[in-house]
Write a protein that holds these residues in place. Structure first.
Motif, PDB file in Angstrom:
ATOM      1  N   THR A  16      72.519  -2.203 -57.362  1.00  0.00           N
ATOM      2  CA  THR A  16      73.469  -2.628 -57.997  1.00  0.00           C
ATOM      3  C   THR A  16      73.657  -1.787 -58.923  1.00  0.00           C
ATOM      4  N   SER A  17      74.897  -1.892 -59.713  1.00  0.00           N
ATOM      5  CA  SER A  17      75.336  -0.767 -60.621  1.00  0.00           C
ATOM      6  C   SER A  17      74.743  -1.197 -62.041  1.00  0.00           C
ATOM      7  N   ILE A  18      73.667  -2.263 -62.226  1.00  0.00           N
ATOM      8  CA  ILE A  18      73.099  -2.510 -63.174  1.00  0.00           C
ATOM      9  C   ILE A  18      71.750  -1.828 -63.445  1.00  0.00           C
ATOM     10  N   ARG A  19      71.502  -1.455 -64.670  1.00  0.00           N
ATOM     11  CA  ARG A  19      70.148  -0.651 -64.755  1.00  0.00           C
ATOM     12  C   ARG A  19      69.368  -1.029 -66.189  1.00  0.00           C
ATOM     13  N   ALA A  20      68.104  -0.893 -65.994  1.00  0.00           N
ATOM     14  CA  ALA A  20      67.484  -1.018 -67.658  1.00  0.00           C
ATOM     15  C   ALA A  20      67.147   0.353 -68.030  1.00  0.00           C
ATOM     16  N   LYS A  21      67.589   0.451 -69.323  1.00  0.00           N
ATOM     17  CA  LYS A  21      67.274   1.594 -70.267  1.00  0.00           C
ATOM     18  C   LYS A  21      65.923   1.293 -71.011  1.00  0.00           C
ATOM     19  N   TRP A  22      64.692   2.113 -70.898  1.00  0.00           N
ATOM     20  CA  TRP A  22      63.779   1.543 -71.741  1.00  0.00           C
ATOM     21  C   TRP A  22      63.509   2.444 -72.902  1.00  0.00           C
ATOM     22  N   GLY A  23      62.590   2.159 -73.866  1.00  0.00           N
ATOM     23  CA  GLY A  23      62.514   2.899 -75.057  1.00  0.00           C
ATOM     24  C   GLY A  23      63.212   2.538 -76.235  1.00  0.00           C
ATOM     25  N   ASP A  24      62.756   3.063 -77.123  1.00  0.00           N
ATOM     26  CA  ASP A  24      63.474   2.802 -78.526  1.00  0.00           C
ATOM     27  C   ASP A  24      64.930   3.198 -78.688  1.00  0.00           C
ATOM     28  N   ASN A  25      65.852   2.635 -78.440  1.00  0.00           N
ATOM     29  CA  ASN A  25      67.224   2.909 -77.824  1.00  0.00           C
ATOM     30  C   ASN A  25      68.115   2.372 -78.919  1.00  0.00           C
ATOM     31  N   GLN A  26      68.824   3.342 -79.608  1.00  0.00           N
ATOM     32  CA  GLN A  26      69.876   3.030 -80.585  1.00  0.00           C
ATOM     33  C   GLN A  26      71.080   2.514 -79.768  1.00  0.00           C
ATOM     34  N   GLU A  31      75.572   2.546 -84.009  1.00  0.00           N
ATOM     35  CA  GLU A  31      75.621   3.816 -84.661  1.00  0.00           C
ATOM     36  C   GLU A  31      76.630   3.957 -85.689  1.00  0.00           C
ATOM     37  N   THR A  32      77.751   2.853 -85.798  1.00  0.00           N
ATOM     38  CA  THR A  32      78.657   3.197 -86.786  1.00  0.00           C
ATOM     39  C   THR A  32      78.076   2.329 -88.126  1.00  0.00           C
ATOM     40  N   SER A  33      77.048   1.455 -87.894  1.00  0.00           N
ATOM     41  CA  SER A  33      76.586   0.797 -89.063  1.00  0.00           C
ATOM     42  C   SER A  33      75.694   1.530 -89.886  1.00  0.00           C
ATOM     43  N   THR A  34      75.590   1.266 -90.981  1.00  0.00           N
ATOM     44  CA  THR A  34      74.661   1.652 -92.026  1.00  0.00           C
ATOM     45  C   THR A  34      73.444   1.784 -91.950  1.00  0.00           C
ATOM     46  N   ILE A  35      72.700   0.880 -90.883  1.00  0.00           N
ATOM     47  CA  ILE A  35      71.359   0.790 -90.421  1.00  0.00           C
ATOM     48  C   ILE A  35      71.211   1.289 -89.107  1.00  0.00           C
ATOM     49  N   ALA A  36      70.382   2.379 -88.701  1.00  0.00           N
ATOM     50  CA  ALA A  36      70.233   2.654 -87.469  1.00  0.00           C
ATOM     51  C   ALA A  36      69.340   1.264 -86.680  1.00  0.00           C
ATOM     52  N   ILE A  37      69.934   0.562 -85.887  1.00  0.00           N
ATOM     53  CA  ILE A  37      69.462  -0.466 -85.177  1.00  0.00           C
ATOM     54  C   ILE A  37      68.963   0.117 -83.753  1.00  0.00           C
ATOM     55  N   LYS A  38      67.527  -0.251 -83.433  1.00  0.00           N
ATOM     56  CA  LYS A  38      67.056   0.388 -82.264  1.00  0.00           C
ATOM     57  C   LYS A  38      66.354  -0.870 -81.404  1.00  0.00           C
ATOM     58  N   VAL A  39      66.655  -0.919 -80.134  1.00  0.00           N
ATOM     59  CA  VAL A  39      66.155  -1.974 -79.201  1.00  0.00           C
ATOM     60  C   VAL A  39      65.140  -1.460 -78.312  1.00  0.00           C
ATOM     61  N   ASP A  40      64.174  -2.121 -77.785  1.00  0.00           N
ATOM     62  CA  ASP A  40      63.291  -1.676 -76.807  1.00  0.00           C
ATOM     63  C   ASP A  40      63.853  -1.565 -75.454  1.00  0.00           C
ATOM     64  N   LEU A  41      64.852  -2.454 -75.196  1.00  0.00           N
ATOM     65  CA  LEU A  41      65.554  -2.280 -73.755  1.00  0.00           C
ATOM     66  C   LEU A  41      66.958  -2.711 -74.007  1.00  0.00           C
ATOM     67  N   VAL A  78      65.172  -9.514 -84.590  1.00  0.00           N
ATOM     68  CA  VAL A  78      66.416  -9.266 -85.615  1.00  0.00           C
ATOM     69  C   VAL A  78      67.318  -8.389 -85.149  1.00  0.00           C
ATOM     70  N   PRO A  79      66.742  -6.845 -84.863  1.00  0.00           N
ATOM     71  CA  PRO A  79      67.451  -6.032 -84.505  1.00  0.00           C
ATOM     72  C   PRO A  79      68.316  -6.230 -83.367  1.00  0.00           C
ATOM     73  N   ALA A  80      67.746  -6.949 -82.314  1.00  0.00           N
ATOM     74  CA  ALA A  80      68.664  -7.070 -81.014  1.00  0.00           C
ATOM     75  C   ALA A  80      69.360  -8.171 -81.320  1.00  0.00           C
ATOM     76  N   LEU A  81      69.305  -9.288 -82.126  1.00  0.00           N
ATOM     77  CA  LEU A  81      70.477  -9.852 -82.506  1.00  0.00           C
ATOM     78  C   LEU A  81      71.436  -9.331 -83.000  1.00  0.00           C
ATOM     79  N   VAL A  82      71.174  -8.588 -84.068  1.00  0.00           N
ATOM     80  CA  VAL A  82      72.237  -7.917 -84.938  1.00  0.00           C
ATOM     81  C   VAL A  82      73.237  -6.876 -83.827  1.00  0.00           C
ATOM     82  N   GLU A  83      72.371  -6.046 -83.253  1.00  0.00           N
ATOM     83  CA  GLU A  83      73.041  -5.217 -82.086  1.00  0.00           C
ATOM     84  C   GLU A  83      73.962  -5.972 -81.201  1.00  0.00           C
TER      85      GLU A  83
END
Length: 123
Positions: A16-26, A31-41, A78-83
């Protein structure tokens, strides 16, 4: 733990055209918020939306071992919810539909919790 889930996601989205991007991803929208939010997936679609050439976020996820402790497990989503809220707000602006939702997942070892973030919520 990640090896198990990576295999599941790779097989789920194969061909499919869907893929998983793993790691501490911002996430792109934090990117435009005042806090860098990173998610695992980040689960992404490579299929363009409305002429956009960028990948589209479909799901954000956080992973934690059950040995991490309750405070880590309760704060980890929380980071994933905000992102995801930033993403759904962006999508509402992009497509002009007010009732979109975004999904967030939190994985504890082999357990999975899925949250749905509607565009109508104000954080």
């Amino acid at each position: 733990m990640i090896k198990i889930w990576a295999t599941i996601f790779d097989n789920l989205f194969a061909g499919t055209s869907i893929r998983a991007k793993w790691g501490d991803n911002q996430g792109r929208y934090s990117e435009t918020s005042t806090i860098a939010i990173k998610v695992d997936l980040r689960v992404l679609s490579d299929k363009p939306l409305l002429g956009s050439k960028q990948e589209i976020d479909l799901v954000d996820g956080e992973f934690a071992s059950m040995q991490a402790g309750f405070s880590k497990l309760s704060a980890d989503h929380v980071p994933a919810l905000v992102e995801s809220k930033l993403l759904v707000d962006h999508m509402v602006e992009l497509v002009g539909i007010d009732d979109l939702s975004m999904f967030v997942m939190q994985v504890h070892d082999l357990g999975l919790v899925i949250y749905c973030i509607p565009s109508a919520i104000t954080l």
